[in-house]
Design a protein around this motif. Sequence first.
Motif, PDB file in Angstrom:
ATOM      1  N   UNK B  29       6.543  -0.862   1.568  1.00 42.06           N
ATOM      2  CA  UNK B  29       7.907  -1.378   1.457  1.00 42.06           C
ATOM      3  C   UNK B  29       8.557  -1.221   2.814  1.00 42.06           C
ATOM      4  N   UNK B  35       6.108   3.059  -1.156  1.00 41.11           N
ATOM      5  CA  UNK B  35       5.338   1.869  -1.498  1.00 41.11           C
ATOM      6  C   UNK B  35       5.974   1.137  -2.669  1.00 41.11           C
ATOM      7  N   UNK B  36       5.596  -0.126  -2.799  1.00 45.31           N
ATOM      8  CA  UNK B  36       5.900  -0.892  -3.997  1.00 45.31           C
ATOM      9  C   UNK B  36       4.619  -0.923  -4.822  1.00 45.31           C
ATOM     10  N   UNK B  37       4.679  -0.463  -6.051  1.00 41.57           N
ATOM     11  CA  UNK B  37       3.512  -0.569  -6.927  1.00 41.57           C
ATOM     12  C   UNK B  37       3.611  -1.908  -7.630  1.00 41.57           C
ATOM     13  N   UNK B  38       2.656  -2.796  -7.332  1.00 41.25           N
ATOM     14  CA  UNK B  38       2.712  -4.159  -7.846  1.00 41.25           C
ATOM     15  C   UNK B  38       2.254  -4.201  -9.310  1.00 41.25           C
ATOM     16  N   UNK B  39       2.531  -5.302  -9.997  1.00 42.44           N
ATOM     17  CA  UNK B  39       2.255  -5.330 -11.442  1.00 42.44           C
ATOM     18  C   UNK B  39       0.824  -4.918 -11.825  1.00 42.44           C
ATOM     19  N   UNK B  42       0.526  -1.254 -11.340  1.00 43.26           N
ATOM     20  CA  UNK B  42       1.311  -0.506 -12.311  1.00 43.26           C
ATOM     21  C   UNK B  42       0.657  -0.547 -13.691  1.00 43.26           C
ATOM     22  N   UNK B  46      -0.236   2.585 -15.915  1.00 42.93           N
ATOM     23  CA  UNK B  46       0.158   2.701 -17.330  1.00 42.93           C
ATOM     24  C   UNK B  46      -1.024   3.119 -18.201  1.00 42.93           C
TER      25      UNK B  46
END
Lengths: 491, 491
Positions: B29, B35-39, B42, B46
């Motif tokens: 980021x 950081x950005x955890x992308x879909x 993520x 999960x």
Amino acid sequence: MSKEITSREKDYSQWYNDLVIKGGLADHSEVRGCMVIKPYGFALWERMRDQLDRMFKDTGHVNAYFPLFIPKSFFSREAAHVEGFAKECAVVTHYRLMKDPNGGGVVVDPTAKLEEELIIRPTSETIIWNTYRDWIRSWRDLPLLINQWANVVRWEMRTRLFLRTAEFLWQEGHTAHATALEAIAETRLILDVYATFAEEYMALPVIKGVKTESERFAGAVDTYCIEALMQDGKALQAGTSHFLGQNFAKAFEVKFSDRNNQLDYVWATSWGVSTRLIGGLVMAHGDDDGLILPPRIAPLQAVIVPIYKGEERKEALDAKGREIAAQLKAAGISVKFDDNDNNRPGFKFAEYELKGVPVRIALGLRDLDNASVEVARRDTRAKNTVPMEGLAGYIGNLLENIQQAMYDKALAYREQHISRADTMAEFERLLDEKGGFVLAHWDGTAATEEAIKEKTKATIRCIPLDNPPEEGKCILTGKPSKQRVLFARAY
Amino acid sequence: MSKEITSREKDYSQWYNDLVIKGGLADHSEVRGCMVIKPYGFALWERMRDQLDRMFKDTGHVNAYFPLFIPKSFFSREAAHVEGFAKECAVVTHYRLMKDPNGGGVVVDPTAKLEEELIIRPTSETIIWNTYRDWIRSWRDLPLLINQWANVVRWEMRTRLFLRTAEFLWQEGHTAHATALEAIAETRLILDVYATFAEEYMALPVIKGVKTESERFAGAVDTYCIEALMQDGKALQAGTSHFLGQNFAKAFEVKFSDRNNQLDYVWATSWGVSTRLIGGLVMAHGDDDGLILPPRIAPLQAVIVPIYKGEERKEALDAKGREIAAQLKAAGISVKFDDNDNNRPGFKFAEYELKGVPVRIALGLRDLDNASVEVARRDTRAKNTVPMEGLAGYIGNLLENIQQAMYDKALAYREQHISRADTMAEFERLLDEKGGFVLAHWDGTAATEEAIKEKTKATIRCIPLDNPPEEGKCILTGKPSKQRVLFARAY
């Protein structure tokens, strides 16, 4: 009673705090405005979160995670947005502590000052749209349907457990679309998801509507909302869904090439519900003995309490209690057999009433002989002797009945508390004597809205979506109006 | 290939970044170290989180949530703890922004300075033990078995996606016990949970051990860990479980009355795993074409790719593809039918290889005629023609086979990379030429440990729990030693 609960009549606000704290949902922390969500409260939030998450995924959304920190310069790019949030921002200015040169303990290391301050996200539009710029090139990348479960911080001066805390947990959806129409459809779709969740899971009837300009989210073109009614006649905004137009796309230069290879700014929505919903749940359903939780989101749906007579046939009671628990569990019911023998049954009854467990099953020596149990429902307190044979099916049905009865009761209360006023005098009398929602004509100006708020503490909760057109005159100014809007005093 | 991946041989570090970024797991980021955890990343988190959460709940733990902020004074109460974390703390000093009096934008409002600075939690022992003081009175309140899923911040100077980021997601368990033995048993129980999760779900063999004093968690009496091996021969600490003794109870005055009505300090543990595990997963299993995800935690276990020949029998292909997808879904397999006709099959094959989807099913015109499909597994790349009849059962078995094969492969690699060294020369040669773990004698002093680290960049990863006693001489000092310890260069 195991724990003293203040009655609603005596002190509604204290009653609320008693339910939250003594019911084991949350507690104040020593950090100003921040709460500790206790295990029982968090289990409730997990049930709510998991159900909402399923509904988001069923409508095509995926989860992601964006940084907690927002550089100050990003934050100020969208003018209305920064204006709306600047006064309640927690700001990180340093990144290191050092030993206090003047004594014990630690102090902030003055040499470790950030070049640019970081804001703890109060909401994530800015950091997310700054990221979307890299993710979106063409119409093929759209729509982008992303949700985030996260903590956010808004430095509120007056806080209340769940209803208004400096830090809270929420979900925030941030979607990107090729056309305004698609973005508006998304905004409305999510509003429907929220309303369905509130009504079918939380047993909380809500009115769907659109906010007036002054109540709009900072940076939105339109804010849609669901509004619920609490037992003290005050409204609670339970969820919002925003059509953001191209505001954030313009602030962060997010363009895409459409099917005709034309560059255009992307259309946006954002939407959220938070742990505030738990406050609404408590206030909408609780009574003077404690919480009343709707079965579909109750962490514990049923509890089995053995009525021991000393050691007499204690093993038989325990065996039967465990057998019933296993049967209910196999039927998908969340159940606990409470064989703790430090506490007497009366203490346990009061404790589970306080915690709002929907169904209590008492099992005594006579029940063993009769192959029956005593089933008590928390919402109406009705008790029944029920055969052990087929008990799981009976309890399953009963839980659904309780869910429906709780909704019906809340709906009846809400319907009794929607009034119509045509004069300021009537408007004020209704607010003071009856409370609830008041439908009244308004001239459409922010100045009048503000004047009514000053005078009565009531705000326009929303313009209901299904509002019938009706010619009339503003209750304050007498100017012409084409529809009634929904007023209430609110949390 | 749709996206160029650097080979491991060419640049291992760049290969790792390529897999993480181009595989869609995460991205840098613009906020330093975050950081950005992308879909897709993520969704993987999960799956990991949900499985761990089940395992925690099955062992009697409950979730709760504590504040993000820790008052500076709490933070400094446990001496070793503050010493360990002070240098990497993000500090909130102000709670409001204001319009810049000298121009556009906003600045920190100097009048909104906090009386006491707040630390963004780098870990939550202090705020939690400050809360436990109010929750614990007697042995009846114990054990307290609480876990929290949260974001934490440690201001690292050199960051790498997932492996070391300023903000990361994790779980932190914080338990309170009446005796030291119970607390130690809890510490070990959780170590076993972590090892089981790593081995059975992540297909990642780990060595369980205890840390030396210098590698201990700041404030712990003992730190247990699981250590995994990456494909470049470096170790990765994959989870830690700490026995905290009475250190935090003493710092926060948390006492309980025992069964004999004697007051004593409470015994504590804490334990955590984080999004760092994702970095380990990438490095342990990936190859030069992309990620290879273990089926039990892969967000997508199988993908069905139709091989269109223009419009010829396209509807029949689509109908069959959807039918197969429905069958697999009904069998509990997470599957996608990719009917996107913008991308050619070769592009899709490469994309799903990059993303590490365990099984690919190709469906062409000839397959329609033969009632078969082509099934390719990602780990070995083996392809088979398989009858459509009974396909769901076949794929279900195949996924279990892949899971086992990935573990076996990683275990074989690890076993090949555990060496023994009896001299410094051999020790250094093994580290340089072969990598991996080296079992060697050490004289038990922090000074020697540090000297070996300076000389070789290798640290003691742990003293393995199942270590056999063995008389020997320290590889550096020649002093006597009673067991070998496990060295490696590490992330």
